[in-house]
Scaffold this motif. Structure first.
Motif, PDB file in Angstrom:
ATOM      1  N   PHE A  40      58.309  63.619  40.981  1.00  0.00           N
ATOM      2  CA  PHE A  40      57.395  63.161  39.934  1.00  0.00           C
ATOM      3  C   PHE A  40      57.419  64.044  38.679  1.00  0.00           C
ATOM      4  O   PHE A  40      56.770  63.732  37.683  1.00  0.00           O
ATOM      5  N   GLY A  41      58.157  65.156  38.748  1.00  0.00           N
ATOM      6  CA  GLY A  41      58.270  66.020  37.587  1.00  0.00           C
ATOM      7  C   GLY A  41      57.001  66.767  37.253  1.00  0.00           C
ATOM      8  O   GLY A  41      56.668  66.954  36.073  1.00  0.00           O
ATOM      9  N   VAL A  42      56.277  67.198  38.299  1.00  0.00           N
ATOM     10  CA  VAL A  42      55.038  67.964  38.086  1.00  0.00           C
ATOM     11  C   VAL A  42      55.057  69.192  38.984  1.00  0.00           C
ATOM     12  O   VAL A  42      55.859  69.305  39.921  1.00  0.00           O
ATOM     13  N   SER A  43      54.151  70.111  38.713  1.00  0.00           N
ATOM     14  CA  SER A  43      54.069  71.331  39.511  1.00  0.00           C
ATOM     15  C   SER A  43      53.501  71.036  40.895  1.00  0.00           C
ATOM     16  O   SER A  43      52.862  70.003  41.121  1.00  0.00           O
ATOM     17  N   ARG A  44      53.714  71.974  41.807  1.00  0.00           N
ATOM     18  CA  ARG A  44      53.153  71.830  43.147  1.00  0.00           C
ATOM     19  C   ARG A  44      51.630  71.823  43.096  1.00  0.00           C
ATOM     20  O   ARG A  44      50.973  71.188  43.924  1.00  0.00           O
ATOM     21  N   THR A  45      51.070  72.521  42.106  1.00  0.00           N
ATOM     22  CA  THR A  45      49.611  72.547  41.964  1.00  0.00           C
ATOM     23  C   THR A  45      49.070  71.149  41.704  1.00  0.00           C
ATOM     24  O   THR A  45      48.064  70.728  42.304  1.00  0.00           O
ATOM     25  N   LEU A  46      49.742  70.407  40.817  1.00  0.00           N
ATOM     26  CA  LEU A  46      49.292  69.055  40.506  1.00  0.00           C
ATOM     27  C   LEU A  46      49.537  68.099  41.675  1.00  0.00           C
ATOM     28  O   LEU A  46      48.737  67.191  41.935  1.00  0.00           O
ATOM     29  N   ILE A  47      50.642  68.293  42.389  1.00  0.00           N
ATOM     30  CA  ILE A  47      50.891  67.482  43.584  1.00  0.00           C
ATOM     31  C   ILE A  47      49.814  67.765  44.627  1.00  0.00           C
ATOM     32  O   ILE A  47      49.293  66.855  45.288  1.00  0.00           O
ATOM     33  N   ARG A  48      49.441  69.041  44.748  1.00  0.00           N
ATOM     34  CA  ARG A  48      48.394  69.416  45.702  1.00  0.00           C
ATOM     35  C   ARG A  48      47.078  68.716  45.362  1.00  0.00           C
ATOM     36  O   ARG A  48      46.337  68.288  46.247  1.00  0.00           O
ATOM     37  N   ALA A  49      46.798  68.582  44.066  1.00  0.00           N
ATOM     38  CA  ALA A  49      45.572  67.906  43.640  1.00  0.00           C
ATOM     39  C   ALA A  49      45.615  66.422  43.999  1.00  0.00           C
ATOM     40  O   ALA A  49      44.611  65.848  44.438  1.00  0.00           O
ATOM     41  N   ALA A  50      46.789  65.799  43.816  1.00  0.00           N
ATOM     42  CA  ALA A  50      46.931  64.382  44.162  1.00  0.00           C
ATOM     43  C   ALA A  50      46.763  64.180  45.668  1.00  0.00           C
ATOM     44  O   ALA A  50      46.091  63.243  46.116  1.00  0.00           O
ATOM     45  N   ILE A  51      47.365  65.078  46.453  1.00  0.00           N
ATOM     46  CA  ILE A  51      47.260  64.986  47.908  1.00  0.00           C
ATOM     47  C   ILE A  51      45.818  65.221  48.361  1.00  0.00           C
ATOM     48  O   ILE A  51      45.314  64.541  49.267  1.00  0.00           O
ATOM     49  N   ALA A  52      45.126  66.159  47.706  1.00  0.00           N
ATOM     50  CA  ALA A  52      43.728  66.424  48.052  1.00  0.00           C
ATOM     51  C   ALA A  52      42.875  65.180  47.815  1.00  0.00           C
ATOM     52  O   ALA A  52      41.968  64.874  48.605  1.00  0.00           O
ATOM     53  N   ARG A  53      43.162  64.474  46.743  1.00  0.00           N
ATOM     54  CA  ARG A  53      42.410  63.243  46.463  1.00  0.00           C
ATOM     55  C   ARG A  53      42.675  62.193  47.528  1.00  0.00           C
ATOM     56  O   ARG A  53      41.747  61.513  47.998  1.00  0.00           O
ATOM     57  N   LEU A  54      43.913  62.056  47.938  1.00  0.00           N
ATOM     58  CA  LEU A  54      44.255  61.110  49.005  1.00  0.00           C
ATOM     59  C   LEU A  54      43.611  61.516  50.328  1.00  0.00           C
ATOM     60  O   LEU A  54      43.200  60.662  51.120  1.00  0.00           O
ATOM     61  N   ALA A  55      43.528  62.829  50.559  1.00  0.00           N
ATOM     62  CA  ALA A  55      42.885  63.321  51.783  1.00  0.00           C
ATOM     63  C   ALA A  55      41.397  62.989  51.779  1.00  0.00           C
ATOM     64  O   ALA A  55      40.822  62.616  52.814  1.00  0.00           O
ATOM     65  N   THR A  56      40.753  63.118  50.617  1.00  0.00           N
ATOM     66  CA  THR A  56      39.340  62.774  50.496  1.00  0.00           C
ATOM     67  C   THR A  56      39.109  61.307  50.827  1.00  0.00           C
ATOM     68  O   THR A  56      38.074  60.942  51.397  1.00  0.00           O
ATOM     69  N   GLU A  57      40.074  60.464  50.490  1.00  0.00           N
ATOM     70  CA  GLU A  57      39.967  59.035  50.760  1.00  0.00           C
ATOM     71  C   GLU A  57      40.362  58.687  52.194  1.00  0.00           C
ATOM     72  O   GLU A  57      40.320  57.510  52.581  1.00  0.00           O
ATOM     73  N   GLY A  58      40.767  59.685  52.984  1.00  0.00           N
ATOM     74  CA  GLY A  58      41.129  59.436  54.376  1.00  0.00           C
ATOM     75  C   GLY A  58      42.531  58.907  54.575  1.00  0.00           C
ATOM     76  O   GLY A  58      42.875  58.452  55.669  1.00  0.00           O
ATOM     77  N   LEU A  59      43.376  58.970  53.534  1.00  0.00           N
ATOM     78  CA  LEU A  59      44.728  58.431  53.635  1.00  0.00           C
ATOM     79  C   LEU A  59      45.759  59.480  54.013  1.00  0.00           C
ATOM     80  O   LEU A  59      46.876  59.134  54.411  1.00  0.00           O
TER      81      LEU A  59
END
Length: 230
Positions: A40-59
């Protein structure tokens, strides 16, 4: 001025969510931050934020010492999710019925038509996602931002549950249930709309969570061993 990196992070989140919803990313699939960041051309920090959001949604499940993985909800978690979904969607129908107009009717029928086309073309995964989006549209029509957010999250969970526990099935029943619900709302029959949405969610749950097979009979030797102890 928008932040390009933030925009790419949102793109990563949306792409991952859609892939999970359509079961392209299977439950248990690892989501390595480095690989996703490169893609996606982003830092691991930003990917971590996206994954954290998906985790909050239970996905997504996030472990402390391993890569995040697409969630694999248990049957108990699935039953709890559908219980919450029934409560939320009854309130959605009540609010939408009180704010009904013809523009809502046209919007929902257009969504149902997309779902029908996907179903008839044999694209089961897309049809399931479009069916979920029908309910998100209803939630948006309540005008309640928080309720819409809760419905959005619970729809993600129950769509994933269908991927984990359900089996492919024709969408004809779901389409018919959506059409009947819209017609009840259009006619102002709130009681029927409430009954229909409750029955619809129960039907979705039954399709997503088929009855568990009976346990294998215990071996004769095992039974006798238990009764042969001094």
């Amino acid at each position: 001025m928008s932040d390009p990196s933030s925009s790419r992070s949102l793109t990563a989140y949306a792409a991952l969510r859609e892939a999970i919803m359509e079961n392209a990313l299977k439950p248990g699939t690892k989501l390595p931050e480095e690989d996703l960041g490169l893609h996606f051309g982003v830092s691991r920090t930003l990917i971590r934020a996206a994954i954290a959001r998906l985790a909050t949604e239970g996905l997504v499940d996030v472990g402390k010492t391993k890569s995040a993985t697409v969630a694999q909800p248990s049957r108990e978690e699935a039953e709890e999710a559908f219980e919450v979904r029934r409560m939320l969607e009854r309130e959605v129908v009540r609010l939408v019925a009180g704010r009904w107009d013809e523009s809502k009717h046209r919007t929902l029928l257009a969504q149902i038509e997309q779902e029908r086309v996907a179903s008839e073309s044999g694209d089961h995964k897309l049809s399931v996602r479009l069916g979920a989006e029908f309910h998100i549209l209803l939630a948006e029509m309540t005008g309640n931002t928080l309720l819409r957010r809760y419905v959005f999250e619970i729809l993600g969970r129950t769509t994933l549950i269908i991927a984990v526990h359900g089996r492919p099935h024709p969408q004809d029943d779901s389409l018919a249930e959506h059409i009947a619900l819209v017609e009840a709302l259009r006619s102002g029959d709130t009681a029927t709309a409430d009954r229909l949405v409750d029955a619809h969610i129960a039907a979705v749950e039954s399709r997503a969570l088929p009855a568990a097979p009976p346990p294998e009979p215990e071996a004769l030797a095992d039974i006798l061993t238990r009764f042969s102890r001094p």
